[in-house]
Motif scaffolding. Structure first.
Motif, mmCIF file in Angstrom:
data_model
loop_
_atom_site.group_PDB
_atom_site.id
_atom_site.type_symbol
_atom_site.label_atom_id
_atom_site.label_comp_id
_atom_site.label_asym_id
_atom_site.label_seq_id
_atom_site.Cartn_x
_atom_site.Cartn_y
_atom_site.Cartn_z
ATOM 1 N N GLU A 78 63.550 22.268 22.806
ATOM 2 C CA GLU A 78 64.428 21.287 22.877
ATOM 3 C C GLU A 78 65.816 21.570 23.672
ATOM 4 O O GLU A 78 67.050 21.203 23.834
ATOM 5 N N LEU A 79 65.842 22.987 22.907
ATOM 6 C CA LEU A 79 67.380 23.761 23.346
ATOM 7 C C LEU A 79 66.861 25.238 23.707
ATOM 8 O O LEU A 79 68.205 25.415 24.392
ATOM 9 N N SER A 80 65.503 26.054 23.597
ATOM 10 C CA SER A 80 65.181 26.607 24.506
ATOM 11 C C SER A 80 65.960 27.000 26.132
ATOM 12 O O SER A 80 65.041 25.841 26.274
ATOM 13 N N ILE A 81 66.568 27.559 27.195
ATOM 14 C CA ILE A 81 66.500 28.261 27.885
ATOM 15 C C ILE A 81 65.492 29.306 28.319
ATOM 16 O O ILE A 81 65.020 30.022 27.319
ATOM 17 N N ASP A 82 65.650 29.145 29.388
ATOM 18 C CA ASP A 82 64.754 30.673 30.253
ATOM 19 C C ASP A 82 64.616 32.154 29.301
ATOM 20 O O ASP A 82 65.944 32.196 29.469
ATOM 21 N N GLY A 83 63.615 32.631 29.035
ATOM 22 C CA GLY A 83 64.671 33.748 28.360
ATOM 23 C C GLY A 83 64.557 33.905 26.457
ATOM 24 O O GLY A 83 64.049 34.972 26.194
ATOM 25 N N GLU A 84 63.861 32.202 25.982
ATOM 26 C CA GLU A 84 64.387 32.311 24.580
ATOM 27 C C GLU A 84 63.230 31.445 24.125
ATOM 28 O O GLU A 84 62.481 30.574 24.852
ATOM 29 N N ALA A 85 62.973 32.094 23.111
ATOM 30 C CA ALA A 85 62.207 31.224 22.226
ATOM 31 C C ALA A 85 62.860 30.343 20.700
ATOM 32 O O ALA A 85 63.803 30.148 21.096
ATOM 33 N N GLU A 86 62.097 29.374 21.150
ATOM 34 C CA GLU A 86 62.729 28.240 19.976
ATOM 35 C C GLU A 86 61.472 27.935 18.498
ATOM 36 O O GLU A 86 60.772 27.702 18.937
ATOM 37 N N ALA A 113 58.443 35.741 19.037
ATOM 38 C CA ALA A 113 59.666 35.912 20.232
ATOM 39 C C ALA A 113 59.920 37.198 20.868
ATOM 40 O O ALA A 113 59.306 37.375 21.671
ATOM 41 N N THR A 114 60.236 38.205 20.283
ATOM 42 C CA THR A 114 59.992 39.613 20.158
ATOM 43 C C THR A 114 58.699 39.798 20.675
ATOM 44 O O THR A 114 58.958 40.641 22.000
ATOM 45 N N ALA A 115 57.670 39.127 20.955
ATOM 46 C CA ALA A 115 56.986 40.465 21.366
ATOM 47 C C ALA A 115 56.082 39.907 22.817
ATOM 48 O O ALA A 115 55.413 40.347 23.333
ATOM 49 N N LEU A 116 56.797 38.279 22.522
ATOM 50 C CA LEU A 116 56.557 37.682 24.243
ATOM 51 C C LEU A 116 57.380 38.086 25.237
ATOM 52 O O LEU A 116 58.047 37.977 26.048
ATOM 53 N N GLY A 117 58.597 39.268 24.895
ATOM 54 C CA GLY A 117 59.312 39.825 24.971
ATOM 55 C C GLY A 117 60.761 38.660 26.085
ATOM 56 O O GLY A 117 61.514 38.615 26.494
ATOM 57 N N VAL A 122 65.905 30.879 19.495
ATOM 58 C CA VAL A 122 67.269 29.208 19.062
ATOM 59 C C VAL A 122 66.493 28.513 17.775
ATOM 60 O O VAL A 122 65.230 28.389 18.256
ATOM 61 N N ILE A 123 67.405 27.624 17.770
ATOM 62 C CA ILE A 123 67.346 26.597 16.290
ATOM 63 C C ILE A 123 68.128 25.629 15.997
ATOM 64 O O ILE A 123 69.140 25.795 16.358
ATOM 65 N N ARG A 161 71.532 30.541 17.281
ATOM 66 C CA ARG A 161 71.187 31.405 17.926
ATOM 67 C C ARG A 161 70.390 33.034 17.825
ATOM 68 O O ARG A 161 71.663 33.222 16.840
ATOM 69 N N LEU A 162 69.944 33.883 17.908
ATOM 70 C CA LEU A 162 69.898 34.917 17.285
ATOM 71 C C LEU A 162 69.118 36.110 18.281
ATOM 72 O O LEU A 162 68.043 35.720 19.621
ATOM 73 N N PRO A 163 69.928 36.522 19.494
ATOM 74 C CA PRO A 163 69.520 37.607 19.876
ATOM 75 C C PRO A 163 68.540 38.608 19.167
ATOM 76 O O PRO A 163 68.293 38.600 18.553
ATOM 77 N N LEU A 164 67.687 38.857 20.169
ATOM 78 C CA LEU A 164 66.431 39.658 20.285
ATOM 79 C C LEU A 164 66.677 41.204 21.122
ATOM 80 O O LEU A 164 66.908 41.376 22.111
#
Length: 166
Positions: A78-86, A113-117, A122-123, A161-164
């Motif tokens: 619903e919320l994630s954009i390229d480069g993000e997981a949700e 999410a970190t493992a996927l780069g 986001v939530i 959002r949490l930056p990784l």
């Protein structure tokens, strides 16, 4: 109690459906008739659309909580954009809340999410859900008010959002 976070199996689906609906109802998130309880209970579809994780008691095997991890562009994003997981539909059985299952599930999503780069995770959280907001704040999530939204009148969702760092 020792928790084990693992991928859900089809045998877990009935417990996940029950505890998710129960947790959302106990938190006041099913007020109004939007049919969201049916979407929450449709665990099979969620498991096909993303990664469904469960927190289980390592000794008894009892499923205490669950979460759906998704990437942008997928059916449940619903919320994630390229480069993000949700992650979506984080729920802990009301009888098991306060034992760390929710936090363990969030941490598992952050690790995935970190493992996927991914650069961030986001939530969305209901505007009135103080326990969820406290959990996410403690884990370092911050508000992104420009991404707040409302799927139905009276249902206000706040973006976090949490930056990784990889």
């Amino acid at each position: 109690m020792t928790l084990r976070i693992r991928p859900a199996t089809a045998a877990d689906f009935p417990a996940v459906a029950r505890l998710t609906v129960d947790a959302y109802r106990a938190d006041g998130q099913l007020a109004g008739d939007h049919g969201y309880d049916k979407k929450l209970a449709d665990v099979e579809t969620r498991a096909e659309a993303g990664e469904l994780l469960v927190a289980a008691d390592e000794h008894t095997g009892q499923v205490l909580g669950s979460v759906t991890f998704v990437l942008p562009g997928t059916a449940y994003a619903e919320l994630s954009i390229d480069g993000e997981a949700e992650f979506r539909m984080l729920a802990v059985d009301p009888a098991a809340q306060g034992r760390g299952a929710g936090e363990a599930l969030v941490r598992a999503c952050v690790e995935r999410a970190t493992a996927l780069g991914c650069q961030a995770i986001v939530i969305c959280v209901r505007s009135f859900s103080a326990p969820a907001k406290r959990l996410y704040a403690r884990l370092g999530f911050t508000r992104v008010p420009e991404r707040d939204w409302s799927p139905f009148p009276g249902v206000d969702l706040e973006a976090l959002r949490l930056p990784l760092t990889s």
